[in-house]
Design a protein around this motif. Structure first.
Motif, PDB file in Angstrom:
ATOM      1  N   ARG A 104      44.830  53.678  45.221  1.00  0.00           N
ATOM      2  CA  ARG A 104      44.852  52.794  46.392  1.00  0.00           C
ATOM      3  C   ARG A 104      45.852  51.666  46.195  1.00  0.00           C
ATOM      4  NH1 ARG A 104      39.247  50.222  47.143  1.00  0.00           N
ATOM      5  NH2 ARG A 104      39.983  48.832  45.526  1.00  0.00           N
ATOM      6  N   ASN A 105      45.919  51.119  44.975  1.00  0.00           N
ATOM      7  CA  ASN A 105      46.859  50.038  44.684  1.00  0.00           C
ATOM      8  C   ASN A 105      48.303  50.502  44.872  1.00  0.00           C
ATOM      9  OD1 ASN A 105      47.343  47.277  43.604  1.00  0.00           O
ATOM     10  ND2 ASN A 105      48.328  48.420  41.959  1.00  0.00           N
ATOM     11  N   LYS A 115      50.515  48.999  47.874  1.00  0.00           N
ATOM     12  CA  LYS A 115      51.244  47.966  47.136  1.00  0.00           C
ATOM     13  C   LYS A 115      52.022  47.061  48.099  1.00  0.00           C
ATOM     14  CE  LYS A 115      52.545  46.483  43.034  1.00  0.00           C
ATOM     15  NZ  LYS A 115      51.587  46.005  42.085  1.00  0.00           N
ATOM     16  N   GLY A 116      51.732  45.762  48.022  1.00  0.00           N
ATOM     17  CA  GLY A 116      52.437  44.793  48.852  1.00  0.00           C
ATOM     18  C   GLY A 116      51.972  44.747  50.298  1.00  0.00           C
ATOM     19  N   GLU A 166      47.039  43.928  48.663  1.00  0.00           N
ATOM     20  CA  GLU A 166      46.441  44.791  47.636  1.00  0.00           C
ATOM     21  C   GLU A 166      46.907  44.385  46.247  1.00  0.00           C
ATOM     22  OE1 GLU A 166      43.951  47.666  46.256  1.00  0.00           O
ATOM     23  OE2 GLU A 166      44.154  47.024  48.331  1.00  0.00           O
ATOM     24  N   LYS A 167      45.960  44.319  45.311  1.00  0.00           N
ATOM     25  CA  LYS A 167      46.308  43.933  43.943  1.00  0.00           C
ATOM     26  C   LYS A 167      45.207  44.394  42.985  1.00  0.00           C
ATOM     27  CE  LYS A 167      43.992  39.462  44.033  1.00  0.00           C
ATOM     28  NZ  LYS A 167      44.026  38.084  43.619  1.00  0.00           N
TER      29      LYS A 167
END
Length: 159
Positions: A99-100, A104-105, A117-118
Motif C-alpha cells: 500500500r505504501n 507513495k506521496g 501515505e507513509k
C-alpha cells in the motif's frame, strides 16, 4: 444492514469495507478519517465522537476501524455483522508495504485529506509488534464470544 469491520492494521479492513458498502449500497465511514485531520494530526476526541454518533444515525452503514473510544460497544451491539480480520504480522506487513508503494506521496481515500501515505518508525513498530498485543487478541476473542452469531473472525485471506 449495519456492518462493523475490525482487525489489524494492514489486514485489508478498508478494502473489504469499501467492497461491502458498494455491494449493499450503504454509507461507509473510515474511522481513520475521523481520528486524523490534515498531516496526521489527531482530532479533538469529542469532535470525533460527535462525527461517529451522527454517522451511526444512518439506517444502514459500514464502519471500518477499531477505535474503542468511538462508541465501539454501541457499534458492535447495533451491527448486524461484525467482521474481524486477524491476519498474521507478515501478511499485514506485506500489505502495508504494498500500500505504501502504491500510494507513495498520495492520500488514500480511507484516510483524511492531507495525510500522505507513509511508514514511519512509530507505525512500523505498531505494524510488526505493538498491534499484536495479548490484550488486543483477547479483545477480538471477547467480541467473538459476546456476539457469536454475528461475528466472523478470519485468520487468513483463504478463510
Amino acid at each position: 444492514m449495519k456492518i462493523a469491520v475490525m482487525g489489524y492494521s494492514g489486514s485489508g479492513k478498508s478494502t473489504l469495507a469499501k467492497q461491502l458498502a458498494g455491494h449493499y449500497g450503504i454509507p461507509l465511514l473510515y474511522l481513520d478519517t475521523v481520528n486524523f485531520s490534515e498531516n496526521w494530526q489527531l482530532r479533538d476526541r469529542e469532535a470525533c465522537k460527535r462525527m461517529v454518533a451522527e454517522f451511526m444515525q444512518n439506517e444502514s452503514w459500514v464502519i471500518d476501524g477499531n477505535y474503542g473510544e468511538f462508541y465501539q460497544q454501541e457499534r458492535l451491539s447495533q451491527a448486524d455483522r461484525i467482521i474481524i480480520l486477524c491476519f498474521n504480522r507478515f501478511v499485514c506487513m506485506k500489505q502495508a508495504f504494498r500500500r505504501n508503494v502504491e500510494y507513495k506521496g498520495r492520500v488514500r481515500e480511507s484516510i483524511s485529506k492531507g495525510c500522505v501515505e507513509k511508514i514511519d518508525p512509530e507505525f512500523f513498530l505498531w505494524l510488526v509488534y505493538k498491534q499484536y498485543s495479548k490484550a488486543r487478541k483477547e479483545k477480538f476473542a471477547s467480541i467473538k464470544a459476546k456476539y457469536p452469531d454475528k461475528t466472523y473472525l478470519f485468520r487468513s485471506r483463504k478463510e
